[in-house]
Design an enzyme around this catalytic site. Structure first.
Site, PDB file in Angstrom:
ATOM      1  N   PHE B 149       5.177 -11.653  10.041  1.00 22.82           N
ATOM      2  CA  PHE B 149       6.615 -11.661  10.325  1.00 22.82           C
ATOM      3  C   PHE B 149       7.274 -10.308  10.142  1.00 22.82           C
ATOM      4  CE2 PHE B 149       6.959 -12.295   5.677  1.00 22.82           C
ATOM      5  CZ  PHE B 149       7.997 -11.428   5.381  1.00 22.82           C
ATOM      6  N   LYS B 173      -0.632 -14.142  19.241  1.00 26.19           N
ATOM      7  CA  LYS B 173       0.058 -15.253  18.574  1.00 26.19           C
ATOM      8  C   LYS B 173       1.047 -14.619  17.592  1.00 26.19           C
ATOM      9  CE  LYS B 173       0.278 -17.596  15.183  1.00 26.19           C
ATOM     10  NZ  LYS B 173       1.553 -17.646  14.385  1.00 26.19           N
ATOM     11  N   GLU B 176       5.511 -17.356  13.715  1.00 25.84           N
ATOM     12  CA  GLU B 176       6.476 -18.393  14.128  1.00 25.84           C
ATOM     13  C   GLU B 176       7.867 -18.127  13.537  1.00 25.84           C
ATOM     14  OE1 GLU B 176       3.934 -18.708  12.171  1.00 25.84           O
ATOM     15  OE2 GLU B 176       4.222 -20.150  10.554  1.00 25.84           O
ATOM     16  N   CYS B 281       3.706  -3.836   3.850  1.00 30.04           N
ATOM     17  CA  CYS B 281       2.508  -3.723   3.024  1.00 30.04           C
ATOM     18  C   CYS B 281       2.330  -2.304   2.493  1.00 30.04           C
ATOM     19  CB  CYS B 281       1.280  -4.188   3.785  1.00 30.04           C
ATOM     20  SG  CYS B 281       0.889  -3.143   5.181  1.00 30.04           S
ATOM     21  N   GLU B 382       1.867  -9.595  -5.360  1.00 33.49           N
ATOM     22  CA  GLU B 382       2.682  -9.036  -4.280  1.00 33.49           C
ATOM     23  C   GLU B 382       4.006  -9.808  -4.210  1.00 33.49           C
ATOM     24  OE1 GLU B 382       1.309  -9.685  -0.190  1.00 33.49           O
ATOM     25  OE2 GLU B 382       1.943  -7.637   0.257  1.00 33.49           O
TER      26      GLU B 382
END
Lengths: 153, 482
Positions: B149, B173, B176, B281, B382
């Site tokens: 995302f 893909k 979502e 990240c 994280e």
């Protein structure tokens, strides 16, 4: 209010150049003195080239690694209090052109010292030099007898 | 309200699924779209289209394939601002961050157009008397990416252009949570006129992911997301014999030495921890103050963090946007609670930030914990939000030890004016992307992107020179004509 990001600086630069371009479009039609008309036409063309250049610089130089917060570049310093109101005489047109060029010169100079992107800063410094040339040309014109007195106030 | 569609075989098609998820604007907290949770059947259709398109595309000369990408680059430049604004609307980052992301997406397209030099093999005459040997690079088939995302525009493009320009066909893909950006990008792809089936997109969640992972016709998968999912993807691809590059999460340490130039580097430190609201990240997470820089660093860092302008990223001049969703906000707030509970000292609290005009946005202000112990949860896990843990260590050795003990090995940064210290840090630190005197060690498209330890599963990382190998097989041809 201060400019706090690279995008804000370059967005304002494009807006400022676009605003000047619009004004020069009107003034170049209204000016009667041939050299003033010629200078204004040149400035109009310069604005047409510079606006897309500002937008391209914003698009192509936005590097994630060095997107750092920017401080101490206040909006207020670059406000312009002039506008085209009705038909203007050549002396007022010249004064307005001087104000517009000085605003751009100052903004490009100040912004170039705040940006950590050497390529953009160098381009802005080049534009400062160009603005200085324009200002010198307008000032020379202002020294002519027909424009006598425009630098008094 | 937009309900996004899949792009299969050059057509915009509805998913066969009735199930769908909501898409939110994090800045306002409003629902702005719906995303279908595509089924294995939708994936099958995309794979079939990609498979059918493969042979003709594979036989298209590399330079002709590259020309599609030259055209695509120009179309992306024309749509640049539009893509960037769509991204801000659904992900929440600021306009500049979004523009930076779209720029990096385009850089990958630019790098991929070098296929005619990057895809070449090598040869040697007379490997035995009169026998010549050639190693040639060939495309393999259908590849896919499962994207995260946090970089909805860029991440699929760490892989897609290289896969396609080398002659493979492709399925994207998107996450979502943020399907609108790739949808906008695929409208540009549609306009560019790639042959039908060469590039496809299927929206969805778990079923779509598993559909890709377990489809026998898919030859390789690129994944970016959390480490637990990266490990799952890696295992599934192992089971099904696919090539895989699975990039996971991170816990990045930023060390500041006593000789660091704090004046000069404070803006980059702030960007490291709070850029993209900490949802990347490469973000700094643990601020390691080495020796007697501790007090001054802490004071100046907190002062600078307090000054950040938080708000709707669509407003030019905003320096930090919201986090991506209500659920993610709750998760980050949970970590802040845990930090307090475990005894860390909360010296800047971003929990109750108010943003004018957006009472329902998913905002968390800059947050700083001091006196963080390396054993605390906030120092180990994280968080993926604007939360900084300050750890005070005696010397560089102690700082490096902290990093060695971390389960992650993505990025690490050091601020110093001492070349010897920098060299030692670079040499010994267990992380794969290193920054010296900068806070975001982001490799550009022509260098590889990816970590080590629990941050990466696979061999070949994202983009860089090496990625051309991931998408091609080396065929060795040994010939005798004498």
């Amino acid at each position: 209010m201060t400019f706090t990001t690279f995008g804000a600086i370059m967005g304002f630069a494009a807006e400022m150049v676009g605003q000047a371009e619009e004004i020069y479009g009107i003034l170049s039609q209204e000016a009667e003195e041939p050299e003033l008309k010629e200078i204004l036409t040149t400035l109009l063309e310069e604005g047409r080239r510079n606006r897309p250049l500002m937008e391209r610089m914003r698009r192509e130089n936005v590097t994630e690694m060095i997107l750092e917060p920017i401080t101490e570049l206040p909006w207020e310093d670059y406000k312009i209090h002039h506008s085209v109101q009705g038909r203007m005489g050549d002396a007022d047109i010249l004064k307005l052109a001087l104000a517009l060029e000085e605003r751009e010169r100052k903004f490009f100079q100040d912004a170039s010292s705040k940006l950590s992107l050497p390529e953009v800063a160098s381009r802005l410094r080049k534009m400062v030099r160009k603005k200085e040339e324009n200002l010198a040309r307008l000032e020379r014109l202002g020294m002519r007898p027909s424009f006598k007195g425009i630098f008094v106030d | 309200m937009e309900r996004v569609r899949n792009f299969i075989n050059g057509e915009w098609v509805e998913s066969s699924s009735k199930e769908c998820g909501d898409v939110w604007c994090p800045a306002t907290g409003e629902k702005i779209g719906e995303v279908p949770f595509s089924t294995a059947d939708d994936i099958n259709k995309a794979v079939q289209a990609a498979k059918n398109a493969y042979w003709e595309w594979r036989c298209t000369p590399p330079l002709s394939r590259a020309r599609y990408f030259f055209r695509l680059k120009n179309l992306f430049e024309d749509s640049f601002e539009d893509i960037a604004r769509t991204l801000v609307t659904e992900e929440g980052k600021t306009l500049d961050e979004s523009r930076g992301e779209v720029r990096r997406m385009i850089e990958n397209v630019e790098h991929a157009t070098g296929v005619t030099t990057m895809m070449t093999g090598y040869n040697l005459e007379d490997i035995a008397q009169g026998i010549d040997c050639t190693a040639e690079r060939q495309p393999i088939g259908v590849f896919g990416v499962i994207a995260p995302f946090n970089f909805p525009a860029m991440v699929p493009w760490w892989f897609l252009p290289y896969a396609v320009v080398t002659g493979n066909t492709y399925i994207v893909k998107p996450s979502e949570q943020v399907p609108l950006t790739q949808t906008r990008i695929f409208e540009v792809i549609d306009e560019c006129g790639f042959p039908e089936g060469v590039i496809n997109m299927v929206h969805g969640a778990r079923d779509a992911v598993n559909g890709l992972l377990y489809h026998p016709e898919i030859k390789g998968i690129s994944f970016v997301g959390q480490s637990t999912t990266a490990r799952y993807v890696y295992k599934a691809c192992g089971e099904t014999g696919k090539r895989v590059q699975a990039l996971g999460g991170a816990k990045n340490f930023v060390l500041v030495m006593p000789d660091a130039e704090l004046d000069r580097h404070m803006p980059s430190l702030i960007t490291s921890f709070y850029g993209c609201a900490g949802e990347r990240c490469l973000s700094g997470s643990v601020l390691v103050a080495v020796g007697d820089v501790y007090k001054e660093l802490k004071e100046r860092f907190v002062a600078a963090a307090k000054g950040l302008k938080v708000g709707n990223g669509l407003q030019e001049g905003i320096q930090m946007g919201p986090v991506v969703s209500e659920k993610h906000k709750e998760k980050v707030l949970g970590y802040i609670e845990k930090g307090i509970k475990e005894g860390a000292k909360l010296i800047l609290d971003g929990r109750n930030i108010k943003v004018d005009g957006h009472p329902n946005g998913f905002y968390i202000g800059p947050t700083v914990f001091d006196e963080v112990n390396p054993e605390m949860t906030i120092a180990k896990e994280e968080i993926f939000g604007p939360v900084v843990s300050i750890v005070h260590v005696k010397n560089l050795d102690e700082g490096l030890k902290l990093m060695e003990n971390s389960e992650y090995g993505n990025a690490a940064c050091l601020y110093t004016t001492n070349g010897k210290t920098a060299r030692e840090f670079k040499f010994r630190a267990v992380a794969s992307m290193m920054g010296i005197n900068l806070g975001i060690a982001a490799p550009m498209s022509f260098f590889p992107f990816g970590g080590s330890k629990g941050s990466f599963f696979g061999d070949i990382k994202g983009h860089g020179k090496e990625v051309f190998q991931f998408f091609t097989d080396t065929k060795v041809v040994i010939q005798r004509w004498t």
